[in-house]
Write an enzyme that holds these catalytic residues in place. Structure first.
Site, mmCIF file in Angstrom:
data_model
loop_
_atom_site.group_PDB
_atom_site.id
_atom_site.type_symbol
_atom_site.label_atom_id
_atom_site.label_comp_id
_atom_site.label_asym_id
_atom_site.label_seq_id
_atom_site.Cartn_x
_atom_site.Cartn_y
_atom_site.Cartn_z
ATOM 1 N N SER A 24 93.696 35.549 47.947
ATOM 2 C CA SER A 24 93.232 36.432 48.716
ATOM 3 C C SER A 24 93.042 35.971 50.242
ATOM 4 C CB SER A 24 91.737 36.690 48.132
ATOM 5 O OG SER A 24 90.943 35.685 48.186
ATOM 6 N N ASN A 111 81.023 32.303 43.712
ATOM 7 C CA ASN A 111 80.222 33.538 43.643
ATOM 8 C C ASN A 111 79.285 33.934 44.433
ATOM 9 O OD1 ASN A 111 82.219 33.640 41.759
ATOM 10 N ND2 ASN A 111 81.000 33.476 39.935
ATOM 11 N N THR A 156 80.958 81.287 64.097
ATOM 12 C CA THR A 156 80.444 81.121 62.624
ATOM 13 C C THR A 156 81.774 81.640 61.959
ATOM 14 O OG1 THR A 156 79.573 83.251 62.247
ATOM 15 C CG2 THR A 156 78.168 81.440 62.651
ATOM 16 N N HIS A 157 82.320 81.242 61.215
ATOM 17 C CA HIS A 157 83.508 81.722 60.469
ATOM 18 C C HIS A 157 84.829 81.609 61.388
ATOM 19 C CE1 HIS A 157 81.011 82.849 57.157
ATOM 20 N NE2 HIS A 157 80.382 83.543 58.439
ATOM 21 N N SER A 278 105.836 64.741 73.984
ATOM 22 C CA SER A 278 106.845 65.086 72.902
ATOM 23 C C SER A 278 108.197 64.580 73.556
ATOM 24 C CB SER A 278 106.986 66.573 72.741
ATOM 25 O OG SER A 278 108.241 66.835 72.385
ATOM 26 N N LYS A 284 105.095 69.362 76.651
ATOM 27 C CA LYS A 284 104.159 69.046 75.855
ATOM 28 C C LYS A 284 103.210 68.104 76.175
ATOM 29 C CE LYS A 284 104.559 70.944 71.745
ATOM 30 N NZ LYS A 284 103.485 71.824 71.033
ATOM 31 N N ASN A 286 100.343 66.339 74.075
ATOM 32 C CA ASN A 286 99.422 66.518 72.661
ATOM 33 C C ASN A 286 98.362 65.983 72.672
ATOM 34 O OD1 ASN A 286 101.683 68.539 72.018
ATOM 35 N ND2 ASN A 286 102.737 66.546 71.480
ATOM 36 N N GLU A 291 94.079 64.276 66.728
ATOM 37 C CA GLU A 291 94.700 64.354 65.302
ATOM 38 C C GLU A 291 94.588 63.139 64.483
ATOM 39 O OE1 GLU A 291 97.676 67.926 67.030
ATOM 40 O OE2 GLU A 291 98.389 66.120 66.507
ATOM 41 N N TYR A 318 80.009 38.080 37.906
ATOM 42 C CA TYR A 318 80.999 37.978 38.889
ATOM 43 C C TYR A 318 82.255 38.301 37.964
ATOM 44 C CZ TYR A 318 84.961 36.979 41.856
ATOM 45 O OH TYR A 318 85.963 37.183 42.784
ATOM 46 N N GLN A 323 87.062 40.675 44.040
ATOM 47 C CA GLN A 323 87.882 40.375 45.157
ATOM 48 C C GLN A 323 88.657 41.564 45.938
ATOM 49 O OE1 GLN A 323 90.176 36.619 44.860
ATOM 50 N NE2 GLN A 323 92.122 37.697 45.170
ATOM 51 N N LYS A 326 87.639 43.413 49.525
ATOM 52 C CA LYS A 326 87.690 43.046 51.014
ATOM 53 C C LYS A 326 88.456 44.193 51.924
ATOM 54 C CE LYS A 326 85.916 39.067 49.705
ATOM 55 N NZ LYS A 326 85.898 39.328 48.437
#
Ligand code: ARG
Length: 464
Positions: A24, A111, A156-157, A278, A284, A286, A291, A318, A323, A326
């Protein structure tokens, strides 16, 4: 045979595939500061308990500080054969200072060590996340201050509903991020007990002082149950949940920015520094930053589910499964902070296209509720007023006209209660300013709320 701290009972080297599978250190090396800090606290305590001599404790501390400096400047090389950050540092310490290094692990296990290191790491990262949250809120409040008088269509909506002050809209996000901040503060409170000295799972016969290590590491005190202490990852889960909630809020904000920036809306212009172009379409610009923030939510949610699932069904205490905590935690906390930082910059550079915003208020009969409320003020029941206004709007839709184009006579043909006052009522800013109920969008309220939000933000900075 390769020498590993645990190789005593083994007669065969670890298979290379297994070594690569179980290591690890390629990701937990990020815990080196916390590991060294925890080990130094442990050495101080072992010395106070008479388990280490002062000279041994000093050699350990100096050795660890030296290793820390080398890791910091990149000259230390971690060996995957030594599994994790804990064994890498311990083995190197022993190589440097000899026998005293081998005594450091007295009354401790990996541990309780890893649980301690990880708590320290998560606590620090959460503090940094709080700072990033505060920076974003500062940015939102500053932008809101510039736009108390900018009236936009509240939706709304995703349809025109009622006009609101843009500042009110931005302050809604400040409320979300204030809640996120308080969630982190809560998480840190619950996190703050020290597992160190729980050893493998059952505690230790050595005369250790867990209060002492807890205090040196800034914990409120030692954890009360050694088995829980080494197998608890609630703090990690909570941190990732907190982050997931922040990401959800950020992605709602990102979505609105993308929408407002879209060609049909054109409500806002983003700063060039926060957009990309772009490769084929020269025109463009963007909103990729927003996003990407929206897109990164997926991996954070995924990490939350990964962690919940990893912990599910684990018997005490444990297990090596843990492990796997992480990467999702580290990745999540990195992502959320990065997203908070870029969004703070994005908001700061946001310019509002006043003309487009004003123009859009003419559409969608945005003050229709005000027309109904006007009739209510004249004694008409709300249901009747709603019906009358609905009919009026339906015929306007048929004629392709807006509310502002109606003459008084036309209004009166729907209800005799209409008078000159109706023309004031249907102006968006008047609609906004009449909404003085607590928490409403009247500009008078919003100005007060801006100051209140500013004060709450300043209060947070003082408690950290
Ligand atoms: N690298 C391990 C982890 O991150 C440290 C604890 C190892 N303990 C053990 N009994 N193998 O969980």
């Amino acid at each position: 045979m390769k020498d590993k701290p645990w190789s005593g009972r083994f007669n065969q080297d670890t298979d290379v595939v297994v070594e690569a599978f179980t290591e690890s250190v390629s990701f937990d090396s990020r815990l080196y500061r916390e590991d060294i800090q925890g080990s130094i606290a442990h050495a101080h305590m072992l010395c106070a308990a008479g388990i280490l001599t002062a000279a041994e404790a000093e050699a350990i501390t100096e050795g660890l500080v030296g290793i820390g400096e080398e890791i910091e400047n990149g000259s230390f090389s971690f060996d995957p054969a030594l599994e994790d950050v804990h064994m890498n540092i311990e083995v190197e310490l022993t190589r440097r200072i000899g026998e005293a290094g081998r005594k450091l692990h007295t009354a401790r296990s990996r541990n309780d060590q890893v649980a301690t290191d990880f708590k320290l790491y998560v606590r620090e990262e959460l503090c940094r996340t709080e700072e990033s949250l505060r920076r974003l809120m500062t940015s939102l409040i500053e932008k809101a201050r510039e736009h108390v008088d900018t009236i936009i269509p509240g939706m709304t909506h995703l349809q025109h509903a009622q006009p609101v002050s843009l500042a009110h809209h931005l302050l809604a996000y400040v409320e979300m991020f204030l809640r996120d901040h308080s969630r982190i503060v809560d998480t840190k409170k619950r996190l703050n007990t020290s597992p160190l000295g729980s050893a493998a799972l059952a505690g230790t016969p050595h005369p250790i002082d867990r209060e002492m290590t807890a205090a040196e590491l800034g914990f409120d005190g030692p954890s009360r149950n050694s088995m829980d202490a080494v197998s608890d990852r609630d703090f990690a889960l909570e941190a990732v949940f907190d982050a997931a909630t922040i990401m959800m809020h950020l992605s709602r904000m990102a979505e609105e920015i993308i929408l407002w920036n879209s060609s049909p809306f054109s409500f806002v212009e983003l700063s060039d520094a926060y957009c990309t172009g772009s490769s084929i379409m020269p025109q463009k610009k963007n909103p990729d930053v927003a996003e990407l923030v929206r897109g990164k939510v997926g991996s954070v949610y995924g990490n939350l589910v990964a962690l919940l699932t990893m912990m599910k069904g684990l018997p005490l205490a444990y297990n090596r499964d843990m492990q796997e905590d992480k990467i999702p935690v580290m990745e999540t906390l990195d992502t959320v902070r990065q997203c908070l930082e870029v969004m703070a910059g994005l908001i700061a550079g946001l310019r509002v296209n006043q003309e487009a915003v004003r123009e859009s208020l003419n559409r969608g009969f945005i003050t229709a509720t005000d027309v109904a409320d006007f009739l209510v003020d004249k004694g008409v029941s709300f249901r009747e007023a709603h019906r009358i206004t609905g009919e009026l709007i339906s015929s306007l839709i048929g004629q392709g006209r807006t509310l502002g184009e109606l003459t008084l006579d036309e209004f009166r043909s729907y209800a005799k209660e209409f008078d000159e006052g109706i023309f004031t009522v249907i102006r968006p800013e008047n609609s906004v300013d009449r909404r003085t109920s607590f928490g409403g969008t009247a500009r008078k309220n919003v100005r007060q709320e801006l100051n209140h939000a500013q004060e709450r933000l300043a209060g947070l900075e003082n408690t950290d």
